[in-house]
Scaffold this motif. Structure first.
Motif, PDB file in Angstrom:
ATOM      1  N   ALA A 123       0.834  -1.195   0.000  1.00 43.48           N
ATOM      2  CA  ALA A 123       0.000   0.000   0.000  1.00 43.48           C
ATOM      3  C   ALA A 123       0.870   1.246   0.000  1.00 43.48           C
ATOM      4  O   ALA A 123       2.051   1.200   0.367  1.00 43.48           O
ATOM      5  CB  ALA A 123      -0.924   0.007   1.222  1.00 43.48           C
ATOM      6  N   GLU A 180      -5.595   8.972  -7.434  1.00 40.13           N
ATOM      7  CA  GLU A 180      -5.800   7.651  -8.022  1.00 40.13           C
ATOM      8  C   GLU A 180      -4.475   7.009  -8.420  1.00 40.13           C
ATOM      9  O   GLU A 180      -3.506   7.702  -8.720  1.00 40.13           O
ATOM     10  CB  GLU A 180      -6.698   7.753  -9.257  1.00 40.13           C
ATOM     11  CG  GLU A 180      -8.098   8.257  -8.961  1.00 40.13           C
ATOM     12  CD  GLU A 180      -8.955   8.328 -10.204  1.00 40.13           C
ATOM     13  OE1 GLU A 180      -8.402   8.115 -11.309  1.00 40.13           O
ATOM     14  OE2 GLU A 180     -10.157   8.597 -10.087  1.00 40.13           O
ATOM     15  N   ARG A 216      -2.720  -1.080  -9.378  1.00 38.88           N
ATOM     16  CA  ARG A 216      -3.732  -1.650  -8.483  1.00 38.88           C
ATOM     17  C   ARG A 216      -3.958  -3.141  -8.739  1.00 38.88           C
ATOM     18  O   ARG A 216      -4.203  -3.895  -7.795  1.00 38.88           O
ATOM     19  CB  ARG A 216      -5.049  -0.884  -8.603  1.00 38.88           C
ATOM     20  CG  ARG A 216      -5.003   0.529  -8.024  1.00 38.88           C
ATOM     21  CD  ARG A 216      -6.400   1.145  -7.964  1.00 38.88           C
ATOM     22  NE  ARG A 216      -7.315   0.328  -7.186  1.00 38.88           N
ATOM     23  CZ  ARG A 216      -7.441   0.399  -5.856  1.00 38.88           C
ATOM     24  NH1 ARG A 216      -6.692   1.248  -5.156  1.00 38.88           N
ATOM     25  NH2 ARG A 216      -8.304  -0.378  -5.227  1.00 38.88           N
ATOM     26  N   ARG A 217      -3.862  -3.572  -9.996  1.00 31.89           N
ATOM     27  CA  ARG A 217      -4.167  -4.961 -10.314  1.00 31.89           C
ATOM     28  C   ARG A 217      -2.923  -5.828 -10.464  1.00 31.89           C
ATOM     29  O   ARG A 217      -2.797  -6.869  -9.824  1.00 31.89           O
ATOM     30  CB  ARG A 217      -5.007  -5.029 -11.596  1.00 31.89           C
ATOM     31  CG  ARG A 217      -6.385  -4.404 -11.454  1.00 31.89           C
ATOM     32  CD  ARG A 217      -7.187  -4.545 -12.730  1.00 31.89           C
ATOM     33  NE  ARG A 217      -7.578  -5.928 -12.968  1.00 31.89           N
ATOM     34  CZ  ARG A 217      -8.658  -6.508 -12.466  1.00 31.89           C
ATOM     35  NH1 ARG A 217      -9.465  -5.823 -11.684  1.00 31.89           N
ATOM     36  NH2 ARG A 217      -8.936  -7.763 -12.739  1.00 31.89           N
ATOM     37  N   GLY A 270      -2.298  -0.461  -3.447  1.00 33.24           N
ATOM     38  CA  GLY A 270      -3.341   0.540  -3.362  1.00 33.24           C
ATOM     39  C   GLY A 270      -3.212   1.355  -2.097  1.00 33.24           C
ATOM     40  O   GLY A 270      -2.112   1.676  -1.664  1.00 33.24           O
ATOM     41  N   THR A 271      -4.327   1.654  -1.480  1.00 36.08           N
ATOM     42  CA  THR A 271      -4.347   2.443  -0.259  1.00 36.08           C
ATOM     43  C   THR A 271      -4.371   1.518   0.959  1.00 36.08           C
ATOM     44  O   THR A 271      -4.706   0.327   0.836  1.00 36.08           O
ATOM     45  CB  THR A 271      -5.590   3.338  -0.228  1.00 36.08           C
ATOM     46  OG1 THR A 271      -6.759   2.500  -0.101  1.00 36.08           O
ATOM     47  CG2 THR A 271      -5.688   4.195  -1.488  1.00 36.08           C
ATOM     48  N   GLU A 286      -6.597   1.456   3.132  1.00 37.99           N
ATOM     49  CA  GLU A 286      -7.985   1.017   3.269  1.00 37.99           C
ATOM     50  C   GLU A 286      -8.285  -0.212   2.415  1.00 37.99           C
ATOM     51  O   GLU A 286      -9.166  -1.015   2.754  1.00 37.99           O
ATOM     52  CB  GLU A 286      -8.933   2.160   2.915  1.00 37.99           C
ATOM     53  CG  GLU A 286      -8.971   3.294   3.934  1.00 37.99           C
ATOM     54  CD  GLU A 286      -7.713   4.149   3.933  1.00 37.99           C
ATOM     55  OE1 GLU A 286      -7.413   4.767   4.983  1.00 37.99           O
ATOM     56  OE2 GLU A 286      -7.010   4.191   2.890  1.00 37.99           O
ATOM     57  N   ASP A 287      -7.554  -0.377   1.303  1.00 39.98           N
ATOM     58  CA  ASP A 287      -7.753  -1.548   0.449  1.00 39.98           C
ATOM     59  C   ASP A 287      -7.350  -2.836   1.151  1.00 39.98           C
ATOM     60  O   ASP A 287      -7.800  -3.924   0.774  1.00 39.98           O
ATOM     61  CB  ASP A 287      -6.938  -1.414  -0.846  1.00 39.98           C
ATOM     62  CG  ASP A 287      -7.435  -0.303  -1.749  1.00 39.98           C
ATOM     63  OD1 ASP A 287      -8.659  -0.072  -1.792  1.00 39.98           O
ATOM     64  OD2 ASP A 287      -6.603   0.348  -2.412  1.00 39.98           O
ATOM     65  N   GLY A 290      -4.445  -2.951  -3.341  1.00 38.04           N
ATOM     66  CA  GLY A 290      -5.146  -2.474  -4.522  1.00 38.04           C
ATOM     67  C   GLY A 290      -6.352  -3.326  -4.820  1.00 38.04           C
ATOM     68  O   GLY A 290      -7.198  -3.577  -3.954  1.00 38.04           O
ATOM     69  N   ASP A 291      -6.437  -3.822  -6.062  1.00 38.50           N
ATOM     70  CA  ASP A 291      -7.565  -4.643  -6.493  1.00 38.50           C
ATOM     71  C   ASP A 291      -7.242  -6.131  -6.484  1.00 38.50           C
ATOM     72  O   ASP A 291      -7.967  -6.924  -7.097  1.00 38.50           O
ATOM     73  CB  ASP A 291      -7.986  -4.231  -7.915  1.00 38.50           C
ATOM     74  CG  ASP A 291      -8.429  -2.786  -7.991  1.00 38.50           C
ATOM     75  OD1 ASP A 291      -9.004  -2.284  -7.006  1.00 38.50           O
ATOM     76  OD2 ASP A 291      -8.192  -2.142  -9.036  1.00 38.50           O
TER      77      ASP A 291
END
Length: 303
Positions: A187, A210, A216-217, A222-223, A225-226, A251-252
């Protein structure tokens, strides 16, 4: 996801990933013990959680010593009556290449990441066993511990050891209904801002809010929070049968790390002399050696 009957300790939770974990646990109803070395930071985290309707208290102390671990568990019991979840997140960096790394650089990181995980989990398990109702150990690892990372002998070594301890605890604690899992997050935090390959993307995030899809993938970054949703899930009753695992999340992307397995095997009656190894190497092993370090998409490497 209802955690209203849970009490959690999250070490290093004044900011960054730790705060995201604590906030998410509280959002689902858990009472949380915040931990940081700075009083103002810890108090601000508690204020953030309580302002949103959550329950939280702070323990200001450096993670590593047994005394701190005991204070954290005692705070949970004193303020909320019990302990159900221990999240060992506290960490520091002292990055240097091997030949420049000092004893103090090495010891400081090992003390917080490795000893801190050990002491906090040990104290939590003592409480879990006393309560007799199981519990959740969520130890924060890192991709650096799984793959290695340039300039991080101390950090990678500690994080690899954390996953090794989790596998051992999963066996030792299973009969008591206590699960132990490792989470290896990626993150955007103060710690990852120092990684050169991520710098342009982190700067982009600061400007636009962003990250591109490839980060992300494909990179799985990511963040904070992810990452937090996985922590809440592992703390829940839904995760009662999951133990001894190492997760990758960011991320995702959510994934499981494999456990080390033998990938190539040779046999020789009477054992292997040096010449026997030399003879077998090109036949059995040469094309099975594995890479080290994180592997990134070409698009990321080229930027």
């Amino acid at each position: 996801m209802d955690l209203s009957n849970k009490v959690a300790v999250v070490t290093g939770s004044g900011q960054g990933l730790g705060l995201a974990y604590a906030t998410e646990l509280a959002r689902h109803g858990a009472a949380v013990v915040i931990n940081d070395v700075d009083r103002a930071t810890a108090d601000a985290a508690v204020a953030t959680i309580t302002a949103a309707g959550g329950r939280a208290v702070a323990v200001v102390a450096p993670v590593g010593p047994t005394e701190t671990a005991r204070k954290l568990v005692a705070a949970a019991v004193e303020h909320f009556g019990r302990l159900d979840v221990m999240v060992t997140n506290a960490g520091i960096l002292r990055d240097k290449v091997l030949w420049k790394m000092t004893d103090d650089d090495f010891d400081a990181v090992i003390d917080v990441h490795l000893r801190g995980t050990f002491t906090c989990v040990r104290e939590a398990v003592l409480r879990f066993r006393e309560q007799g109702e199981g519990g959740r150990i969520i130890a924060i690892g890192s991709p650096a511990g799984q793959r290695g990372n340039f300039g991080q002998t101390n950090y990678a070594g500690a994080k690899a050891a954390v996953v090794g301890m989790v596998r051992t605890w999963a066996m030792e604690l299973q009969r008591a209904g206590i699960t132990a899992n490792a989470v290896c997050p990626v993150a955007v935090t103060a710690m990852t801002e120092t990684v050169p390959i991520f710098a342009p993307y982190i700067e982009q995030m600061k400007q636009t809010g962003e990250l591109p899809a490839v980060i992300r993938r494909e990179v799985g970054m990511g963040t904070p929070e992810d990452v937090a949703g996985l922590i809440a899930f592992l703390a829940s009753d839904d995760a009662a049968a999951i133990t001894g695992q190492a997760f990758s999340v960011g991320g995702d992307r959510l994934a499981l790390w494999s456990h080390p397995q033998l990938t190539a095997t040779a046999f020789h009656d009477g054992g292997f002399s040096a010449d026997d190894v030399a003879a077998q190497w090109p036949i059995v092993f040469a094309d099975r050696v594995e890479s080290v370090g994180e592997e990134f998409p070409e698009e990321v490497l080229a930027k």
